[in-house]
Design a protein around this motif. Structure first.
Motif, mmCIF file in Angstrom:
data_model
loop_
_atom_site.group_PDB
_atom_site.id
_atom_site.type_symbol
_atom_site.label_atom_id
_atom_site.label_comp_id
_atom_site.label_asym_id
_atom_site.label_seq_id
_atom_site.Cartn_x
_atom_site.Cartn_y
_atom_site.Cartn_z
ATOM 1 N N GLU A 182 0.838 -1.210 0.000
ATOM 2 C CA GLU A 182 0.000 0.000 0.000
ATOM 3 C C GLU A 182 0.878 1.268 0.000
ATOM 4 N N ALA A 183 1.930 1.205 0.802
ATOM 5 C CA ALA A 183 2.832 2.366 0.854
ATOM 6 C C ALA A 183 3.511 2.566 -0.502
ATOM 7 N N LEU A 184 3.890 1.467 -1.137
ATOM 8 C CA LEU A 184 4.553 1.573 -2.454
ATOM 9 C C LEU A 184 3.601 2.216 -3.473
ATOM 10 N N VAL A 185 2.355 1.763 -3.459
ATOM 11 C CA VAL A 185 1.353 2.334 -4.378
ATOM 12 C C VAL A 185 1.216 3.839 -4.125
ATOM 13 N N LYS A 186 1.171 4.211 -2.843
ATOM 14 C CA LYS A 186 0.998 5.624 -2.484
ATOM 15 C C LYS A 186 2.171 6.482 -2.995
ATOM 16 N N SER A 192 4.134 10.161 -9.618
ATOM 17 C CA SER A 192 3.580 10.230 -10.976
ATOM 18 C C SER A 192 2.467 11.269 -11.102
ATOM 19 N N THR A 193 2.059 11.876 -10.004
ATOM 20 C CA THR A 193 1.037 12.926 -10.087
ATOM 21 C C THR A 193 1.594 14.249 -9.550
ATOM 22 N N ALA A 194 1.796 14.323 -8.219
ATOM 23 C CA ALA A 194 2.202 15.599 -7.611
ATOM 24 C C ALA A 194 3.561 16.061 -8.136
ATOM 25 N N VAL A 195 4.536 15.154 -8.160
ATOM 26 C CA VAL A 195 5.872 15.553 -8.619
ATOM 27 C C VAL A 195 5.845 15.883 -10.112
ATOM 28 N N LEU A 196 5.164 15.036 -10.885
ATOM 29 C CA LEU A 196 5.087 15.285 -12.328
ATOM 30 C C LEU A 196 4.413 16.631 -12.608
ATOM 31 N N PRO A 222 3.583 12.402 0.805
ATOM 32 C CA PRO A 222 2.439 11.673 1.373
ATOM 33 C C PRO A 222 2.835 11.099 2.730
ATOM 34 N N ASP A 223 1.860 10.972 3.594
ATOM 35 C CA ASP A 223 2.126 10.433 4.928
ATOM 36 C C ASP A 223 2.425 8.941 4.810
ATOM 37 N N SER A 224 3.612 8.534 5.311
ATOM 38 C CA SER A 224 3.964 7.112 5.195
ATOM 39 C C SER A 224 3.281 6.282 6.273
#
Lengths: 233, 328
Positions: A182-186, A192-196, A222-224
């Motif tokens: 789940e953390a990896l997906v996050k 791929s969204t915020a940084v991009l 994102p909160d880990s």
């Protein structure tokens, strides 16, 4: 007077490169499959971000490293056409080779000076087995290597976060620690969204105020979450 | 000093458009353009463009850019008025190179300081520029606050005897010769890469200025272009941007400067939408004498095609063998 002065107009290319560890240890506890799933799920998000800013031409590539390194997607591919073929894991962790191959691609040419800062995402679960320092030097010797947005994701507790931190090159930005799927997906979704999004429309920065690797503002991480029973890696 | 130089006629026009990315995000145009005198026709003629950084921490860069073009134009106008030994070009050159960058940077800082006094930063804004630490000295706090106004500045000043170019930060200044050849009067600054730029808000900003002083020869440039980086970044390559210079000169010669001016906004808008997405500003200083000289050459020297057509028309005339009569 219908003619417009000047040559051909073009949006600015933004190169996004996945750098994936495919060593044998990635086969343990389903790490490689989780990475495949996370990247596949991220593609529509990347496409949506690219659609929001038509002035950035998002071009995606992927390189894998295990015993040696190889381009998994060698051609800069329009994000709308990007498809993910599953990676498989076996061999050792020749991260240095992958870094030097990426360095070759960041030379000018083939890169142009008018490009947007590239985004490099390094994902690894272990210790480099080759001379990673030479590869990292080759990368940082390139102007676009130094100015790239460099993000690192550590999969599991055995990942060499010290090496990943050196790749990032900025103490203010730490490797993202993914200890479960789940953390990896996050984290994959975040890059791929915020940084991009941030990289595709960056404002000017004064050259004396931009920290290394921070010439593009890095969005809030994102909160880990706390260590939990869900941690499997 | 020739009589031609004293009667030289120049004219400035320019436009600035909000970037496509800024339009989508609801952000205002952070570029600015300004020239003196307002008529845009009397020498000395000073044109300035600026590109406010528009970053999160440079949240007042629209104001910073406006203050930059206004103060830079005033400083240079005052500098030119103060030159009593106009024949001593080397002294003016030295003064321009050594004194103007300091004066332009200082006057901008004064204008920013005045603006800050009239419109103090809020607590949140102070935090954003890192000027909120209790231990920060007044000087450090002031220095950080300037970051909110961060901007580049590009200026060209045309006088009877010389042309002066100053630039701090990214953007392009091009000159177009009478024959259409395009060149850059200033050397490249290798630091201007990957969205990073030198800035008026930086410590000792005057050190980062590039300055070029050109004595006006018999054939001064036909056209001078000043643009913010959103314009060159909209072209696939540098040659495509340089072609703007050649094309605009041809268009002015064919259709006139007014027609070019009428179309500038739509050209720049097309460029930001199909190109960089950034704010785009372009200022032009045109030598009307160059345009007139070219027009005279065209009248005197018909093109090969025109000559062929004239020849054909003459050959078809029935009275071609009749003696020519002249009015005396």
């Amino acid at each position: 007077m219908n003619m417009r002065p000047g040559g051909e107009l073009a949006t600015r290319p933004l190169h996004f490169i996945w750098m994936a560890d495919c060593s044998g240890s990635m086969d343990v506890d389903g790490k490689i499959q989780s990475l495949n799933t996370a990247i596949k799920e991220a593609i529509p998000n990347m496409q949506a971000v690219a659609d929001e800013n038509p002035n950035a031409q998002v071009l995606v590539r992927a390189i894998k490293f295990s015993s040696g390194a190889q381009w998994h997607v060698s051609q800069p591919t329009e994000v709308s056409d990007f498809r993910w073929e599953d990676l498989t894991a076996e061999g050792v962790t020749d991260m240095g080779k992958a870094l030097s191959m990426v360095a070759d691609q960041l030379k000018i040419p083939p890169m142009t000076e008018r490009a947007l800062p590239p985004v490099l995402v390094l994902i690894s679960d272990g210790q480099p087995t080759d001379d990673y320092a030479s590869g990292l030097k080759a990368l940082m010797d390139q102007p676009w290597g130094r100015k790239a947005v460099r993000i690192a994701i550590a999969i599991g507790e055995d990942a060499d976060t010290e090496v990943l931190q050196k790749f990032i090159g900025n103490p203010e930005l730490k490797p993202l620690q993914a200890n479960n799927p789940e953390a990896l997906v996050k984290y994959i979704k975040w890059v791929s969204t915020a940084v991009l999004k941030s990289a595709s429309a960056p404002a000017s920065q004064t050259s004396d105020s931009a920290a290394p690797g921070m010439n593009v503002p890095i969005p809030v991480l994102p909160d880990s979450g706390p260590t939990s029973a869900d941690d499997v890696w | 000093m020739s009589k031609d130089k004293h009667t030289a006629r120049w004219r400035v026009v320019g436009q600035s458009v909000r970037g496509a990315t800024h339009e989508r995000a609801g952000v205002t145009n952070q570029d600015a353009i300004h020239w003196l005198p307002e008529s845009g026709t009397e020498l000395p003629l000073i044109l300035a463009v600026a590109d406010g950084h528009g970053s999160r921490r440079s949240f007042r860069s629209e104001t910073g850019a406006r203050l930059a073009v206004e103060t830079a134009a005033q400083v240079i106008r005052d500098f030119l008025r103060g030159q009593v030994e106009i024949e001593n070009l080397s002294a003016i050159k030295r003064a321009a190179e050594e004194w103007l960058p300091v004066a332009v940077a200082r006057r901008w800082l004064e204008a920013v300081t005045n603006h800050l006094a009239a419109h103090p930063l809020s607590a949140d804004e102070l935090k954003l520029v890192g000027a909120d630490q209790p231990e920060a000295s007044v000087q450090a706090s002031q220095s950080n606050s300037q970051l909110a106004y961060g901007t580049t500045i590009l200026v060209a000043a045309v006088t009877v005897d010389f042309i002066l170019y100053l630039q701090l930060g990214d953007g392009e200044i091009l000159i177009v010769a009478d024959d259409g050849e395009v060149s850059s009067p200033l050397p490249k600054d290798q630091r201007l890469f990957a969205n990073e730029t030198t800035s008026l808000c930086s410590e000792d900003a005057w050190r980062d200025f590039r300055v070029c002083f050109q004595a006006v020869s018999n054939t001064p440039p036909a056209l001078i272009l000043l643009s913010t980086d959103g314009y060159p970044n909209s072209f696939r390559d540098e040659s495509g941007f340089f072609k703007v210079g050649t094309d605009i000169l041809e268009m002015i010669r064919a259709e006139g400067l007014d027609m070019v001016n009428d179309h500038l906004e739509s050209w720049l808008r097309e460029s930001t939408y199909a190109g960089s997405g950034d704010d785009v500003t372009l200022g032009l200083i045109c030598s009307l004498d160059s345009i007139a000289r070219q027009a005279m050459r065209e009248i005197r020297t018909p093109t090969l095609q025109q000559a062929a057509e004239q020849g054909r028309e003459f050959n078809q005339r029935e009275d071609r063998d009749a003696p020519v009569e002249y009015d005396v």
